[in-house]
Structure formats: C-alpha cells, structure tokens
Scaffold this active site. Structure first.
Site, short mmCIF file in Angstrom:
data_model
loop_
_atom_site.label_atom_id
_atom_site.label_comp_id
_atom_site.label_asym_id
_atom_site.label_seq_id
_atom_site.Cartn_x
_atom_site.Cartn_y
_atom_site.Cartn_z
N PRO A 16 0.78 -1.36 0.04
CA PRO A 16 -0.04 0.09 0.09
C PRO A 16 0.95 1.17 0.29
CG PRO A 16 -0.01 -1.00 2.17
CD PRO A 16 0.60 -1.96 1.24
N MET A 17 0.45 2.29 -0.88
CA MET A 17 1.02 3.69 -0.85
C MET A 17 -0.21 4.67 -0.91
SD MET A 17 3.94 2.86 -3.81
CE MET A 17 2.81 1.87 -4.60
N GLN A 70 -6.32 -1.81 5.16
CA GLN A 70 -5.19 -1.57 6.10
C GLN A 70 -5.88 -0.48 7.11
OE1 GLN A 70 -1.38 0.85 5.69
NE2 GLN A 70 -0.72 -1.23 5.32
N CYS A 101 4.14 2.71 9.41
CA CYS A 101 4.16 4.00 9.11
C CYS A 101 5.32 4.62 10.11
CB CYS A 101 2.86 4.60 9.19
SG CYS A 101 2.81 6.32 8.58
N ARG A 222 6.61 1.49 -4.95
CA ARG A 222 6.97 2.39 -6.13
C ARG A 222 7.47 1.72 -7.21
NH1 ARG A 222 5.47 7.49 -4.79
NH2 ARG A 222 5.13 7.80 -2.62
#
Length: 309
Positions: A16-17, A70, A101, A222
């Site tokens: 996840p981004m 999430q 995070c 990415r």
C-alpha cells in the site's frame, strides 16, 4: 487462521501507498498478476467518527479479488471496534494492521511504527482484531522504532494470532533513506513460522529475483507505479510495448470511471502521480506538458504515444 493468499508463490504483492494504491491501480495490478494487494491506510478513529474520507479509502472495485483493508491506530480496543465496523459494512478477505508507518503525524499518536516499542500493545491489537472480526490479520512493520527489535515484535504478533507479516527493511528513523536491509528481514522470517513478505528497494526484476533467492515473499511499492506489468515480468512473462500502452490507458479509464462523481478535472489531478511515472522515460518537456493537461482524451493520447516507446 491462515492468510487467504499464497505468499510463497512466484510473483509479487502490491504494497500500500497513500494516494496511489486506490481501487483502479489495485485492479490493474491484479490483472497483471499481483499475488494480492492492500488498500490505503485508514485511521481507526476516523472510521469510528464516520469520516467520509476514511470510509472512502476502504472502497473496493467490484472486480477486485484481494479485498484487504489496512487499518492504523494506537489503542487496541479502538482498532478492534473499527475493524468490527468495517467487517460489517465491507466484504473482506483479510485485515492488515499498519505498525510500520514512520511519519511523525502518525507515530506521535502512538500509532504506526511507534507500536514497535510496545510489543505487548501491538500483540493485543492483533488479538483484538482477530476476535472482533474472525478474519485473518496481517501486519506491516519495520525493523524498529527506537531500536531494532523486529524479530521480538514478530514473535509476539505470531503468538497473538497474526497470519502473515510484511516487513519493510528499514527502521522508522530511516524513513525511505539508505538501503533496505533484507538480511534483517530474513532474520525476522527465521524467528517465526508464519509467512513473511519483505519490502523495500524492489525496482527491477533482478531486485525481485535476489530477494526471492533469500526464501522470502516479495512486495513491491513504487517499483510498480507507472509499470503495473511488473507483476507479469517477475514471473517471466514479457509485456510488449503495445500491451503497456493499452494497460496505461485502461488504468486511466478505470480511474476516470471510479472518480466520475468528483469530475474529470479532479480525477486527472489525482492521476498525476501515476501519469508522471508512466511517462518516466519521456522527454522532460513531454512530461511537463502532460501534467498540465485538463482533458482526459489528451492524457490518453500522450499515454498512447509515449508509454513503452
């Protein structure tokens, strides 16, 4: 409870981004063979306050198969309550807890990577979410927050019932600097019996193969932005330029349809992160002009001309 996807299979996971791994990008990644995907992080407190933006992050495209949300938070009871509410409203296959995070606005609340300094609280969060939902729980973590203790945390999470761990090979203070330490990720994997998926600095097929050679599952972040066909390439499936162009244009169509209620102008602005990546090999003037375009047909034309060129 076992995780619902085979993370030892040949292939990669889409990590996840924020602002990038929305439903359209997850869907196109799945179509190229992502083993599974994870939605953008939603804070438990915002969901309990019925924040429209928080709930927006949890929307799935009808054709998505992964359906993993999430969640993040500092209080185990609050996160369990939010998870229960999500499970009632959204058809899920698993819940992913963010304990990795590194951003100060998250860790200052005691959430994200700050949980690594309190393995007992982190374990209570996993156990609470499992009890509240009956769903498999995966956890995203880093090598450490104030110290490197990921193996210790991993053992506590496994004992609490975590089904899978996704480990970023940096400490929280490193954020995204330096190199991801995959030897440390392998140490975490050796400390537990549940599957471990590593992430960090996977940008080429060669990077993927080197990480898989360590016996670990691999997640890409990415490295897949602007090239969702990466998930096919790591399995040895070449993707010709024509299919790359078609994939980029299909992604744009998914994106415009998904955000149609917000209007074309808003949707195109939200697509710019992907557009810039798709045009990474184009000349700088082309990228600059493309990022200023305000019509979807013009953006589609640029993608057709330059992706895979």
């Amino acid at each position: 409870m076992d995780f619902p996807f085979d993370s030892t299979a040949e292939g990669a996971v889409l990590a996840p981004m924020a602002s990038l791994t929305d439903a359209p990008f997850r869907l196109v990644s799945e179509r190229f063979g992502a083993l599974w995907t994870v939605g953008e992080m939603a804070m438990a407190g915002s969901l309990l306050r019925d924040s429209a933006e928080g709930w927006r992050l949890l929307r799935f495209h009808p054709e998505e198969r992964s359906r993993v949300v999430q969640l993040a938070g500092a209080d185990p009871d609050e996160v369990a309550a939010a998870a229960s509410r999500v499970a009632e409203r959204v058809r899920l296959r698993a819940i992913d807890l963010n304990m990795g995070c590194p951003m100060p606005k998250v860790t200052a609340r005691g959430a994200g990577a700050a949980l690594l300094d309190d393995p007992e609280r982190a374990a209570r969060m996993v156990a609470g979410v499992r009890e509240a939902t009956g769903l498999p729980v995966s956890v995203k973590l880093r090598l450490g927050f104030s110290r490197v203790n990921a193996a210790e945390v991993a053992r506590a999470l496994e004992q609490a019932g975590a089904a899978l761990l996704r480990v970023h090979g940096r400490t929280a203070p490193q954020r995204y600097g330096g190199r991801a330490d995959w030897d440390r990720i392998r140490e975490v994997a050796r400390a537990v019996r549940i599957p471990v998926v590593g992430t960090g600095d996977v940008r080429t097929v060669e990077d993927y193969r080197a990480r898989r050679a360590l016996g670990l599952g691999v997640a890409v972040a990415r490295g897949a932005v602007g090239r969702p066909w990466f998930f096919a390439e790591v399995r040895g499936e070449p993707v010709p330029a024509r299919l790359r162009r078609e994939a980029a244009q299909e992604h744009l169509r998914f994106h415009l349809d998904w955000y149609a209620r917000r209007g074309e102008a808003w949707a195109l602005r939200a697509f710019r992160g992907h557009l810039k990546a798709y045009l990474g090999a184009a000349p700088a003037p082309v990228r600059t002009r493309a990022l200023a375009l305000e019509r979807a047909d013009e953006v589609a034309e640029v993608l057709g001309a330059w992706v895979g060129a």
